[in-house]
Design a protein around this motif. Sequence first.
Motif, PDB file in Angstrom:
ATOM      1  N   HIS A   8      -6.239 -12.150  -4.431  1.00 52.36           N
ATOM      2  CA  HIS A   8      -5.279 -12.186  -5.549  1.00 52.36           C
ATOM      3  C   HIS A   8      -3.887 -11.903  -5.015  1.00 52.36           C
ATOM      4  CE1 HIS A   8      -4.812  -7.836  -5.296  1.00 52.36           C
ATOM      5  NE2 HIS A   8      -6.127  -7.736  -5.233  1.00 52.36           N
ATOM      6  N   ASN A   9      -2.882 -12.148  -5.820  1.00 55.41           N
ATOM      7  CA  ASN A   9      -1.513 -11.883  -5.357  1.00 55.41           C
ATOM      8  C   ASN A   9      -1.205 -10.423  -5.714  1.00 55.41           C
ATOM      9  OD1 ASN A   9      -1.262 -12.441  -8.259  1.00 55.41           O
ATOM     10  ND2 ASN A   9       0.911 -12.200  -7.873  1.00 55.41           N
ATOM     11  N   TRP A  10      -0.190  -9.897  -5.089  1.00 52.83           N
ATOM     12  CA  TRP A  10       0.141  -8.480  -5.271  1.00 52.83           C
ATOM     13  C   TRP A  10       1.325  -8.218  -6.180  1.00 52.83           C
ATOM     14  CZ3 TRP A  10      -3.255  -4.969  -3.340  1.00 52.83           C
ATOM     15  CH2 TRP A  10      -4.158  -5.426  -2.355  1.00 52.83           C
ATOM     16  N   THR A  11       1.802  -9.240  -6.835  1.00 49.97           N
ATOM     17  CA  THR A  11       2.935  -9.063  -7.737  1.00 49.97           C
ATOM     18  C   THR A  11       2.383  -8.743  -9.126  1.00 49.97           C
ATOM     19  OG1 THR A  11       4.132 -10.724  -6.468  1.00 49.97           O
ATOM     20  CG2 THR A  11       5.026 -10.150  -8.629  1.00 49.97           C
ATOM     21  N   LEU A  12       2.292  -7.466  -9.420  1.00 52.26           N
ATOM     22  CA  LEU A  12       1.721  -7.031 -10.679  1.00 52.26           C
ATOM     23  C   LEU A  12       2.408  -5.803 -11.240  1.00 52.26           C
ATOM     24  CD1 LEU A  12      -1.558  -6.646  -8.813  1.00 52.26           C
ATOM     25  CD2 LEU A  12      -1.581  -8.257 -10.673  1.00 52.26           C
ATOM     26  N   THR A  53      11.344   0.902   2.884  1.00 52.64           N
ATOM     27  CA  THR A  53      10.787   0.332   4.114  1.00 52.64           C
ATOM     28  C   THR A  53       9.506   1.075   4.475  1.00 52.64           C
ATOM     29  OG1 THR A  53      12.997  -0.221   4.929  1.00 52.64           O
ATOM     30  CG2 THR A  53      11.223  -0.129   6.548  1.00 52.64           C
ATOM     31  N   VAL A  54       8.446   0.314   4.735  1.00 51.94           N
ATOM     32  CA  VAL A  54       7.172   0.936   5.100  1.00 51.94           C
ATOM     33  C   VAL A  54       6.775   0.534   6.518  1.00 51.94           C
ATOM     34  CG1 VAL A  54       6.340   0.986   2.735  1.00 51.94           C
ATOM     35  CG2 VAL A  54       5.822  -0.968   4.164  1.00 51.94           C
ATOM     36  N   TYR A  55       6.211   1.487   7.226  1.00 47.25           N
ATOM     37  CA  TYR A  55       5.765   1.267   8.600  1.00 47.25           C
ATOM     38  C   TYR A  55       4.241   1.378   8.545  1.00 47.25           C
ATOM     39  CZ  TYR A  55      10.664   2.238   9.253  1.00 47.25           C
ATOM     40  OH  TYR A  55      12.038   2.184   9.139  1.00 47.25           O
ATOM     41  N   ALA A  56       3.573   0.270   8.777  1.00 48.62           N
ATOM     42  CA  ALA A  56       2.112   0.264   8.694  1.00 48.62           C
ATOM     43  C   ALA A  56       1.502   0.040  10.071  1.00 48.62           C
ATOM     44  CB  ALA A  56       1.649  -0.839   7.733  1.00 48.62           C
ATOM     45  N   GLY A  57       0.370   0.642  10.294  1.00 47.01           N
ATOM     46  CA  GLY A  57      -0.260   0.472  11.597  1.00 47.01           C
ATOM     47  C   GLY A  57      -1.771   0.587  11.560  1.00 47.01           C
ATOM     48  N   ILE A  58      -2.412  -0.042  12.541  1.00 50.77           N
ATOM     49  CA  ILE A  58      -3.870   0.015  12.665  1.00 50.77           C
ATOM     50  C   ILE A  58      -4.179   0.262  14.138  1.00 50.77           C
ATOM     51  CG2 ILE A  58      -6.043  -1.249  12.475  1.00 50.77           C
ATOM     52  CD1 ILE A  58      -4.822  -2.896  10.244  1.00 50.77           C
ATOM     53  N   VAL A  59      -5.072   1.205  14.391  1.00 47.51           N
ATOM     54  CA  VAL A  59      -5.488   1.512  15.757  1.00 47.51           C
ATOM     55  C   VAL A  59      -6.994   1.279  15.835  1.00 47.51           C
ATOM     56  CG1 VAL A  59      -5.710   3.308  17.507  1.00 47.51           C
ATOM     57  CG2 VAL A  59      -3.681   3.234  16.073  1.00 47.51           C
ATOM     58  N   THR A  79       6.835  -2.766  -2.623  1.00 42.76           N
ATOM     59  CA  THR A  79       7.348  -3.272  -3.901  1.00 42.76           C
ATOM     60  C   THR A  79       6.723  -2.548  -5.077  1.00 42.76           C
ATOM     61  OG1 THR A  79       5.629  -4.967  -3.948  1.00 42.76           O
ATOM     62  CG2 THR A  79       7.724  -5.569  -2.923  1.00 42.76           C
ATOM     63  N   PHE A  80       5.587  -1.915  -4.800  1.00 40.80           N
ATOM     64  CA  PHE A  80       4.852  -1.216  -5.861  1.00 40.80           C
ATOM     65  C   PHE A  80       5.070   0.290  -5.699  1.00 40.80           C
ATOM     66  CE2 PHE A  80       1.190   0.086  -8.392  1.00 40.80           C
ATOM     67  CZ  PHE A  80       1.030  -0.952  -9.313  1.00 40.80           C
ATOM     68  N   SER A  88      -3.679   1.421  -3.400  1.00 41.85           N
ATOM     69  CA  SER A  88      -3.861   0.172  -2.640  1.00 41.85           C
ATOM     70  C   SER A  88      -2.792  -0.876  -2.961  1.00 41.85           C
ATOM     71  CB  SER A  88      -5.248  -0.402  -2.885  1.00 41.85           C
ATOM     72  OG  SER A  88      -5.474  -0.669  -4.245  1.00 41.85           O
ATOM     73  N   PHE A  89      -2.229  -0.809  -4.147  1.00 43.22           N
ATOM     74  CA  PHE A  89      -1.215  -1.803  -4.499  1.00 43.22           C
ATOM     75  C   PHE A  89       0.114  -1.491  -3.822  1.00 43.22           C
ATOM     76  CE2 PHE A  89      -4.468  -2.094  -7.656  1.00 43.22           C
ATOM     77  CZ  PHE A  89      -4.606  -3.475  -7.822  1.00 43.22           C
ATOM     78  N   ARG A  90       0.267  -0.276  -3.365  1.00 45.98           N
ATOM     79  CA  ARG A  90       1.495   0.102  -2.666  1.00 45.98           C
ATOM     80  C   ARG A  90       1.344  -0.106  -1.158  1.00 45.98           C
ATOM     81  NH1 ARG A  90       6.089   2.696  -2.826  1.00 45.98           N
ATOM     82  NH2 ARG A  90       6.718   4.332  -1.387  1.00 45.98           N
ATOM     83  N   GLU A  91       0.191   0.316  -0.620  1.00 43.61           N
ATOM     84  CA  GLU A  91      -0.017   0.214   0.821  1.00 43.61           C
ATOM     85  C   GLU A  91      -0.789  -1.018   1.307  1.00 43.61           C
ATOM     86  OE1 GLU A  91      -1.693   3.877   2.243  1.00 43.61           O
ATOM     87  OE2 GLU A  91       0.122   4.983   1.750  1.00 43.61           O
ATOM     88  N   GLY A  92      -1.559  -1.604   0.429  1.00 47.56           N
ATOM     89  CA  GLY A  92      -2.392  -2.743   0.809  1.00 47.56           C
ATOM     90  C   GLY A  92      -1.689  -3.909   1.486  1.00 47.56           C
ATOM     91  N   PRO A  93      -0.639  -4.442   0.895  1.00 42.15           N
ATOM     92  CA  PRO A  93       0.042  -5.602   1.481  1.00 42.15           C
ATOM     93  C   PRO A  93       0.474  -5.384   2.936  1.00 42.15           C
ATOM     94  CG  PRO A  93       0.688  -5.374  -0.788  1.00 42.15           C
ATOM     95  CD  PRO A  93      -0.068  -4.110  -0.432  1.00 42.15           C
ATOM     96  N   ALA A  94       1.080  -4.242   3.213  1.00 42.29           N
ATOM     97  CA  ALA A  94       1.538  -3.961   4.584  1.00 42.29           C
ATOM     98  C   ALA A  94       0.346  -3.810   5.534  1.00 42.29           C
ATOM     99  CB  ALA A  94       2.391  -2.686   4.601  1.00 42.29           C
ATOM    100  N   LEU A  95      -0.730  -3.189   5.053  1.00 45.70           N
ATOM    101  CA  LEU A  95      -1.899  -3.001   5.911  1.00 45.70           C
ATOM    102  C   LEU A  95      -2.539  -4.350   6.228  1.00 45.70           C
ATOM    103  CD1 LEU A  95      -3.590   0.192   4.418  1.00 45.70           C
ATOM    104  CD2 LEU A  95      -2.303  -0.041   6.553  1.00 45.70           C
TER     105      LEU A  95
END
Length: 229
Positions: A8-12, A53-59, A79-80, A88-95
């Motif tokens: 789904h899209n994240w613009t909600l 500005t969000v800084y996302a990372g995966i290790v 954006t959320f 998840s609607f705030r961090e999900g897109p960047a992750l």
Amino acid sequence: MARFNNLHNWTLTPAEAVALQQQLRSEIRIEPLTRPVETIAGCDISFNKFEETVYAGIVVLQLDTLEVVEEVGVISTATFPYVPGLLSFREGPALLDAWAKLKIEPDVVMFDGQGIAHPRRIGIASHMGLFIDRPAFGCAKSVLVGKYDEPAPERGNWSPMVHYREVIGAALRTKDKVNPVYVSPGHLIDMETAIDLTLRCNGGYRIPEPTRRAHNLVNALRRGERAAD
DNA sequence: GCGACAG
DNA sequence: ATCTTGTCGC
């Protein structure tokens, strides 16, 4: 290179996000793993106060040695807003942006937040699990919903978290005499396995290595540093 | 009605 | 989450 389902899209709006969670929750599967685990990933987000500005990372770590196999970081914009229950609607897109940059597809993913230990049983680990279609679970530093009895003080002890008569996760002691972490399955995994994996990621700290490493990575990224450790 | 409330 | 020093307990 790692792919995921664009469900789904994240613009909600927050209200639409809640309705979407009700829709998605039926797709979540809490079950034993179907494949052995060799690699486990940790994810995290960091940002400066009052900034978008969000800084996302995966290790990604090798489970048996806990050595880092791969790490990726991305800089994006949130954006959320942060709303309890809608993380998840705030961090999900960047992750997911970070996930797309991975060359390796981790066998299981640990999230900094809840799995089904959520008012609608779809915390960030469950929601992301549906997108990446991989075993995912949450390991949070505090409770969102549910009650539990204090587990015994030694590392390894745990007690069930209950919400509306349902066992939704576990308050797990990852270190002697230190506050527990809250583990809950997200998708394609069960609670016992999530607990076992969390304990196997022991680095001597309360926070398990995947999340701890990811946290260091995103903070280094935010501060414009080069090394994460 | 009042308080709680992942990061 | 982030802003931050010292301080209490093992």
